[in-house]
Design a protein around this motif. Structure first.
Motif, PDB file in Angstrom:
ATOM      1  N   PHE A  62      12.853  -9.668   2.640  1.00  0.00           N
ATOM      2  CA  PHE A  62      12.194  -8.629   1.848  1.00  0.00           C
ATOM      3  C   PHE A  62      11.655  -7.509   2.728  1.00  0.00           C
ATOM      4  O   PHE A  62      11.706  -6.336   2.360  1.00  0.00           O
ATOM      5  N   MET A  63      11.141  -7.865   3.896  1.00  0.00           N
ATOM      6  CA  MET A  63      10.609  -6.839   4.789  1.00  0.00           C
ATOM      7  C   MET A  63      11.729  -5.996   5.401  1.00  0.00           C
ATOM      8  O   MET A  63      11.562  -4.796   5.603  1.00  0.00           O
ATOM      9  N   HIS A  64      12.880  -6.609   5.659  1.00  0.00           N
ATOM     10  CA  HIS A  64      14.017  -5.820   6.129  1.00  0.00           C
ATOM     11  C   HIS A  64      14.526  -4.890   5.029  1.00  0.00           C
ATOM     12  O   HIS A  64      14.889  -3.736   5.299  1.00  0.00           O
ATOM     13  N   ALA A  65      14.562  -5.377   3.794  1.00  0.00           N
ATOM     14  CA  ALA A  65      14.960  -4.515   2.671  1.00  0.00           C
ATOM     15  C   ALA A  65      13.974  -3.362   2.506  1.00  0.00           C
ATOM     16  O   ALA A  65      14.384  -2.222   2.244  1.00  0.00           O
ATOM     17  N   ALA A  66      12.702  -3.637   2.672  1.00  0.00           N
ATOM     18  CA  ALA A  66      11.691  -2.582   2.566  1.00  0.00           C
ATOM     19  C   ALA A  66      11.869  -1.547   3.680  1.00  0.00           C
ATOM     20  O   ALA A  66      11.704  -0.341   3.441  1.00  0.00           O
ATOM     21  N   ALA A  67      12.229  -1.999   4.868  1.00  0.00           N
ATOM     22  CA  ALA A  67      12.454  -1.056   5.972  1.00  0.00           C
ATOM     23  C   ALA A  67      13.651  -0.154   5.676  1.00  0.00           C
ATOM     24  O   ALA A  67      13.613   1.047   5.958  1.00  0.00           O
ATOM     25  N   VAL A  68      14.700  -0.712   5.089  1.00  0.00           N
ATOM     26  CA  VAL A  68      15.874   0.097   4.731  1.00  0.00           C
ATOM     27  C   VAL A  68      15.511   1.107   3.641  1.00  0.00           C
ATOM     28  O   VAL A  68      15.908   2.280   3.708  1.00  0.00           O
ATOM     29  N   LEU A  69      14.744   0.675   2.646  1.00  0.00           N
ATOM     30  CA  LEU A  69      14.303   1.605   1.598  1.00  0.00           C
ATOM     31  C   LEU A  69      13.453   2.733   2.184  1.00  0.00           C
ATOM     32  O   LEU A  69      13.598   3.895   1.798  1.00  0.00           O
ATOM     33  N   SER A  70      12.578   2.383   3.109  1.00  0.00           N
ATOM     34  CA  SER A  70      11.738   3.410   3.743  1.00  0.00           C
ATOM     35  C   SER A  70      12.569   4.372   4.570  1.00  0.00           C
ATOM     36  O   SER A  70      12.290   5.574   4.595  1.00  0.00           O
ATOM     37  N   PRO A 119       9.924   9.949  -5.244  1.00  0.00           N
ATOM     38  CA  PRO A 119       9.025   9.031  -4.521  1.00  0.00           C
ATOM     39  C   PRO A 119       8.695   7.773  -5.330  1.00  0.00           C
ATOM     40  O   PRO A 119       8.523   6.691  -4.763  1.00  0.00           O
ATOM     41  N   PHE A 120       8.650   7.909  -6.648  1.00  0.00           N
ATOM     42  CA  PHE A 120       8.414   6.743  -7.512  1.00  0.00           C
ATOM     43  C   PHE A 120       9.561   5.743  -7.366  1.00  0.00           C
ATOM     44  O   PHE A 120       9.335   4.542  -7.273  1.00  0.00           O
ATOM     45  N   PHE A 121      10.806   6.258  -7.348  1.00  0.00           N
ATOM     46  CA  PHE A 121      11.970   5.378  -7.268  1.00  0.00           C
ATOM     47  C   PHE A 121      12.126   4.741  -5.883  1.00  0.00           C
ATOM     48  O   PHE A 121      12.834   3.746  -5.745  1.00  0.00           O
ATOM     49  N   ILE A 122      11.486   5.275  -4.878  1.00  0.00           N
ATOM     50  CA  ILE A 122      11.437   4.627  -3.566  1.00  0.00           C
ATOM     51  C   ILE A 122      10.239   3.677  -3.505  1.00  0.00           C
ATOM     52  O   ILE A 122      10.321   2.565  -2.984  1.00  0.00           O
ATOM     53  N   GLY A 123       9.113   4.109  -4.077  1.00  0.00           N
ATOM     54  CA  GLY A 123       7.877   3.330  -3.995  1.00  0.00           C
ATOM     55  C   GLY A 123       7.869   2.067  -4.834  1.00  0.00           C
ATOM     56  O   GLY A 123       7.311   1.048  -4.420  1.00  0.00           O
ATOM     57  N   ALA A 124       8.492   2.105  -6.014  1.00  0.00           N
ATOM     58  CA  ALA A 124       8.491   0.927  -6.882  1.00  0.00           C
ATOM     59  C   ALA A 124       9.215  -0.260  -6.235  1.00  0.00           C
ATOM     60  O   ALA A 124       8.673  -1.372  -6.215  1.00  0.00           O
ATOM     61  N   PRO A 125      10.427  -0.071  -5.680  1.00  0.00           N
ATOM     62  CA  PRO A 125      11.043  -1.207  -4.986  1.00  0.00           C
ATOM     63  C   PRO A 125      10.279  -1.639  -3.735  1.00  0.00           C
ATOM     64  O   PRO A 125      10.243  -2.824  -3.400  1.00  0.00           O
ATOM     65  N   LEU A 126       9.653  -0.673  -3.048  1.00  0.00           N
ATOM     66  CA  LEU A 126       8.829  -1.039  -1.894  1.00  0.00           C
ATOM     67  C   LEU A 126       7.665  -1.929  -2.325  1.00  0.00           C
ATOM     68  O   LEU A 126       7.353  -2.929  -1.676  1.00  0.00           O
ATOM     69  N   LEU A 127       7.041  -1.544  -3.413  1.00  0.00           N
ATOM     70  CA  LEU A 127       5.943  -2.345  -3.956  1.00  0.00           C
ATOM     71  C   LEU A 127       6.446  -3.738  -4.329  1.00  0.00           C
ATOM     72  O   LEU A 127       5.790  -4.746  -4.045  1.00  0.00           O
ATOM     73  N   GLY A 128       7.620  -3.803  -4.937  1.00  0.00           N
ATOM     74  CA  GLY A 128       8.212  -5.095  -5.288  1.00  0.00           C
ATOM     75  C   GLY A 128       8.518  -5.941  -4.061  1.00  0.00           C
ATOM     76  O   GLY A 128       8.267  -7.151  -4.053  1.00  0.00           O
ATOM     77  N   VAL A 147       0.840  -1.208   0.000  1.00  0.00           N
ATOM     78  CA  VAL A 147       0.000   0.000   0.000  1.00  0.00           C
ATOM     79  C   VAL A 147       0.870   1.251   0.000  1.00  0.00           C
ATOM     80  O   VAL A 147       0.661   2.175  -0.802  1.00  0.00           O
ATOM     81  N   ILE A 148       1.866   1.294   0.870  1.00  0.00           N
ATOM     82  CA  ILE A 148       2.729   2.474   0.937  1.00  0.00           C
ATOM     83  C   ILE A 148       3.551   2.608  -0.339  1.00  0.00           C
ATOM     84  O   ILE A 148       3.729   3.711  -0.853  1.00  0.00           O
ATOM     85  N   GLY A 149       4.031   1.499  -0.880  1.00  0.00           N
ATOM     86  CA  GLY A 149       4.750   1.547  -2.152  1.00  0.00           C
ATOM     87  C   GLY A 149       3.878   2.071  -3.278  1.00  0.00           C
ATOM     88  O   GLY A 149       4.309   2.900  -4.084  1.00  0.00           O
ATOM     89  N   GLY A 150       2.631   1.612  -3.331  1.00  0.00           N
ATOM     90  CA  GLY A 150       1.706   2.103  -4.355  1.00  0.00           C
ATOM     91  C   GLY A 150       1.407   3.586  -4.199  1.00  0.00           C
ATOM     92  O   GLY A 150       1.331   4.323  -5.198  1.00  0.00           O
ATOM     93  N   LEU A 151       1.246   4.035  -2.967  1.00  0.00           N
ATOM     94  CA  LEU A 151       1.013   5.470  -2.731  1.00  0.00           C
ATOM     95  C   LEU A 151       2.222   6.310  -3.153  1.00  0.00           C
ATOM     96  O   LEU A 151       2.064   7.380  -3.751  1.00  0.00           O
ATOM     97  N   LEU A 152       3.423   5.822  -2.856  1.00  0.00           N
ATOM     98  CA  LEU A 152       4.624   6.554  -3.256  1.00  0.00           C
ATOM     99  C   LEU A 152       4.782   6.594  -4.780  1.00  0.00           C
ATOM    100  O   LEU A 152       5.204   7.610  -5.337  1.00  0.00           O
ATOM    101  N   VAL A 153       4.430   5.504  -5.455  1.00  0.00           N
ATOM    102  CA  VAL A 153       4.467   5.492  -6.921  1.00  0.00           C
ATOM    103  C   VAL A 153       3.493   6.540  -7.462  1.00  0.00           C
ATOM    104  O   VAL A 153       3.828   7.308  -8.373  1.00  0.00           O
ATOM    105  N   ALA A 154       2.303   6.589  -6.897  1.00  0.00           N
ATOM    106  CA  ALA A 154       1.305   7.568  -7.347  1.00  0.00           C
ATOM    107  C   ALA A 154       1.773   8.996  -7.085  1.00  0.00           C
ATOM    108  O   ALA A 154       1.617   9.880  -7.947  1.00  0.00           O
TER     109      ALA A 154
END
Length: 184
Positions: free
Chosen positions: A69-77, A46-55, A22-29
């Motif tokens: 994957f969740m640890h990688a998402a936390a680092v991206l965030s 925000p797109f370049f942060i949100g797309a990997p989060l979505l992935g 959800v947060i990745g999709g919002l950042l892409v938008a």
């Protein structure tokens, strides 16, 4: 009577893959809308942060690699939150040739985009830390209950080796016959 640790209900683990998607999709938008309105390439941050989060959210739905994957998402965030906060702190630079209405529109959109990115990413980092803490607590509780169940099982059931010794003492001929059969 004040609540005790036993009476306070425990919070289950959070659905972090869903929250991450959800947060990745919002950042892409936010990134795409910011780019379409301002035509500035930096609006895509925000797109370049949100797309990997979505992935990460999609890849971490199930499987053994979910934790990674969740640890990688936390680092991206965390990177997105720090980048958004630092970008908000920096002052924008414009050339004098630009029209004031264009500058005002671009400043509003970029400020909104950076604020949304910093807020969404900070919230995701906070939820990720909470989720990691809850998961560790649940894992410790599961290990403790498993050890407790094993200890209770040992108390309820006498040791099998002591039963075999008692059986041998009561009937030595039967145990000799069994050992001879095993040797053959």
């Amino acid at each position: 009577m004040p609540p005790t640790a036993a009476t306070i209900p425990r919070m289950p683990t959070l659905p972090m893959p869903l929250i991450t998607r959800v947060i990745g999709g919002l950042l892409v938008a936010v990134g795409l809308l910011g780019f379409f309105y301002s035509r500035a390439i930096t609006a895509l941050i925000p797109f370049f942060i949100g797309a990997p989060l979505l992935g990460c959210g999609l890849a971490g739905r199930e499987g053994d690699l979910r934790r990674h994957f969740m640890h990688a998402a936390a680092v991206l965030s965390l990177m997105g939150a720090l980048g958004g906060i630092l970008a908000l702190a920096a002052s924008p630079s414009f050339t004098e040739e630009e029209d004031r209405s264009t500058i005002a529109t671009r400043v509003k959109i970029s400020t909104l985009s950076k604020t949304l990115m910093a807020t969404l990413c900070s919230g995701h980092v906070a939820l990720a830390v909470l989720s990691f803490t809850l998961a560790a607590r649940a894992r410790r509780e599961a290990e403790a209950s498993t050890k407790l169940a094993e200890a209770e099982k040992k108390e309820d059931n006498p040791d099998e080796s002591s039963l075999d010794k008692k059986q041998e003492e009561s009937d030595p001929d039967a145990s000799e016959g069994e050992s001879q059969n095993k040797d053959e």
